[in-house]
Write a protein that holds these residues in place. Structure first.
Motif, PDB file in Angstrom:
ATOM      1  N   ALA A  14      15.610 -21.000  30.796  1.00  0.00           N
ATOM      2  CA  ALA A  14      14.809 -19.805  30.917  1.00  0.00           C
ATOM      3  C   ALA A  14      14.313 -19.288  29.380  1.00  0.00           C
ATOM      4  N   ASN A  15      13.459 -18.559  29.307  1.00  0.00           N
ATOM      5  CA  ASN A  15      12.880 -17.958  28.260  1.00  0.00           C
ATOM      6  C   ASN A  15      12.090 -18.861  27.391  1.00  0.00           C
ATOM      7  N   PHE A  20      10.681 -14.313  26.697  1.00  0.00           N
ATOM      8  CA  PHE A  20      12.051 -13.588  27.466  1.00  0.00           C
ATOM      9  C   PHE A  20      11.522 -13.114  28.750  1.00  0.00           C
ATOM     10  N   ASP A  21      12.355 -13.343  29.825  1.00  0.00           N
ATOM     11  CA  ASP A  21      12.215 -13.219  31.277  1.00  0.00           C
ATOM     12  C   ASP A  21      10.895 -13.340  32.029  1.00  0.00           C
ATOM     13  N   GLU A 131      19.330 -13.434  42.333  1.00  0.00           N
ATOM     14  CA  GLU A 131      19.392 -13.616  41.048  1.00  0.00           C
ATOM     15  C   GLU A 131      20.311 -11.886  40.597  1.00  0.00           C
ATOM     16  N   HIS A 139      14.742 -11.097  37.346  1.00  0.00           N
ATOM     17  CA  HIS A 139      13.779 -11.524  36.788  1.00  0.00           C
ATOM     18  C   HIS A 139      13.633 -12.831  37.258  1.00  0.00           C
ATOM     19  N   ASP A 141      12.466 -15.770  35.667  1.00  0.00           N
ATOM     20  CA  ASP A 141      12.090 -17.150  34.642  1.00  0.00           C
ATOM     21  C   ASP A 141      13.033 -18.370  34.964  1.00  0.00           C
ATOM     22  N   ASN A 142      14.281 -18.233  35.691  1.00  0.00           N
ATOM     23  CA  ASN A 142      15.054 -19.558  36.109  1.00  0.00           C
ATOM     24  C   ASN A 142      14.458 -19.771  37.499  1.00  0.00           C
ATOM     25  N   THR A 184      25.826 -13.703  31.833  1.00  0.00           N
ATOM     26  CA  THR A 184      24.511 -13.212  31.450  1.00  0.00           C
ATOM     27  C   THR A 184      24.319 -11.688  31.294  1.00  0.00           C
ATOM     28  N   ARG A 188      22.932  -9.628  28.140  1.00  0.00           N
ATOM     29  CA  ARG A 188      21.723  -8.657  28.120  1.00  0.00           C
ATOM     30  C   ARG A 188      22.106  -7.366  27.613  1.00  0.00           C
ATOM     31  N   ARG A 235      21.122 -12.453  19.591  1.00  0.00           N
ATOM     32  CA  ARG A 235      22.140 -12.941  20.481  1.00  0.00           C
ATOM     33  C   ARG A 235      22.895 -14.253  19.797  1.00  0.00           C
ATOM     34  N   GLY A 261      18.087 -19.615  27.987  1.00  0.00           N
ATOM     35  CA  GLY A 261      18.682 -18.360  28.815  1.00  0.00           C
ATOM     36  C   GLY A 261      19.357 -17.548  28.255  1.00  0.00           C
ATOM     37  N   ALA A 262      20.253 -17.014  28.507  1.00  0.00           N
ATOM     38  CA  ALA A 262      21.271 -16.035  28.003  1.00  0.00           C
ATOM     39  C   ALA A 262      22.189 -16.668  27.086  1.00  0.00           C
TER      40      ALA A 262
HETATM   41  N1  HSE Z   1      15.936 -14.255  30.722  1.00  0.00           N
HETATM   42  C1  HSE Z   1      17.332 -14.093  31.335  1.00  0.00           C
HETATM   43  C2  HSE Z   1      17.925 -13.498  29.784  1.00  0.00           C
HETATM   44  C3  HSE Z   1      17.796 -15.379  31.603  1.00  0.00           C
HETATM   45  O1  HSE Z   1      17.821 -14.219  28.847  1.00  0.00           O
HETATM   46  O2  HSE Z   1      18.834 -12.750  29.858  1.00  0.00           O
HETATM   47  C4  HSE Z   1      19.108 -15.266  31.941  1.00  0.00           C
HETATM   48  O3  HSE Z   1      19.279 -15.165  33.554  1.00  0.00           O
END
Ligand code: HSE
Length: 310
Positions: A14-15, A20-21, A131, A139, A141-142, A184, A188, A235, A261-262
């Motif tokens: 993801a991302n 992002f998202d 999710e 979201h 994105d996954n 996650t 976030r 992050r 992703g995260a």
């Molecule tokens: N887009 C999300 C994040 C993906 O980066 O927090 C994690 O599910």
């Protein structure tokens, strides 16, 4: 009429660094499987969770796959129910879309058991309910790439539009999963609510450049715009050795490298001829920071979730 089917759903990145998202792509090497049986009782129950599961809740409303199928059953007002067996192939809290994988495999299997199967966009909304259980927010994105396959952009949440984006031929994604977990929700929670105007401009330019580079087969444009100036800097300190892993990937010829992703999985895109060297550099950098890894090289344009046994 089918009463027992198994669906497979691939892991996802993801991302993809700069989206992002809203952006994500599939990873063909690994995934989750869900076997679903139609039952007389008007309920959803989880009979077993296996594979590399760890401790996952078996109460359907607390489980991503269970919640997604419950949302579908409730919305359709079905008179019958479902019993599921979940086989986890995607490591938990890895940043590889494990919660989406189970939710998507479950709704794809459930869909095959309906007398009138639904279009994928309807399934997307049910899987998004799953999710929310995992990450606390909706979201896609996954979920969207997991369902549709390949590199996918999702615009909107209540009425999402999904667009599959072409990827230049001969590119590979290198995925390196360090043996640690990142929740996650935690990843976030550390994100600042505000973005500076300068970062907003850079991120917008990079996302636009990345997508236009994909459409026009322009690898230099992809390389120059593969740079997340907002999320990654916040992050990266959660992942030991991240800076060295990224440096290693870029020195070995990657087009870009960021957090999947995260996190904590780190991914890179490269032309096929550099993929092994990029993987070697990333794995070595994690090892220097005391982290063992699992690693894969995957195509980017590949299939989404599908029924594998009926
Ligand atoms: N887009 C999300 C994040 C993906 O980066 O927090 C994690 O599910």
């Amino acid at each position: 009429m089918l009463i027992d089917v198994t669906a497979f759903a691939p892991a996802t990145v993801a991302n993809v660094g700069i989206g992002f998202d809203i952006l994500g792509h599939t990873v063909e090497a690994i995934g989750d499987r869900v076997r679903l049986r139609r039952i007389e009782e008007p309920t959803v129950r989880i009979a077993s969770i296996g594979g590399i599961a760890g401790a996952l809740p078996v109460e359907p409303e607390r489980n991503t796959a269970g919640r997604a199928v419950q949302a579908m059953r409730d919305d359709l007002g079905l008179a019958y129910g479902f019993e599921m067996e979940i086989e986890k192939g995607i490591p938990l809290a890895s940043g590889l879309g494990g919660s989406a994988g189970s939710a998507v495999a479950a709704v794809v299997a459930a869909n095959a058991l309906l007398s009138e199967p639904l279009p994928p966009l309807r399934l997307l909304k049910y899987a998004m309910q799953g999710e929310i259980v995992a990450s606390g927010s909706a979201h896609a994105d996954n979920i969207a790439p997991c369902l549709f396959g390949g590199l996918v952009l999702t615009v909107g949440i209540d009425h999402p539009r999904v667009k599959r984006i072409p990827v230049p031929a001969g590119l590979r994604c290198i995925i390196v999963h360090p043996h640690m977990r990142l929740d996650t929700r935690d990843a976030r929670a550390i994100l600042k609510a505000d973005v500076s105007r300068s970062d907003f401009v850079w991120q917008s330019a990079n996302l636009a450049g990345f997508i236009s580079g994909c459409y026009s087969d322009d690898l230099e444009m992809i390389r120059d715009s593969f740079n997340d100036v907002i999320i990654e800097p916040q992050r990266s300190s959660l992942i030991p050795g991240f800076a060295a892993v990224k440096r290693g990937a870029m020195s070995a010829g990657a087009l870009g490298c960021s957090i999947s992703g995260a996190g904590p999985t780190v991914f890179a895109w490269s032309e096929i001829q550099y993929a092994e060297a990029v993987r070697g550099a990333m794995v070595a950098a994690f090892a220097d920071h005391g982290l063992a890894t699992d690693h894969w090289i995957s195509t980017i344009e590949n299939y989404g979730a599908r029924v594998v046994r009926a």
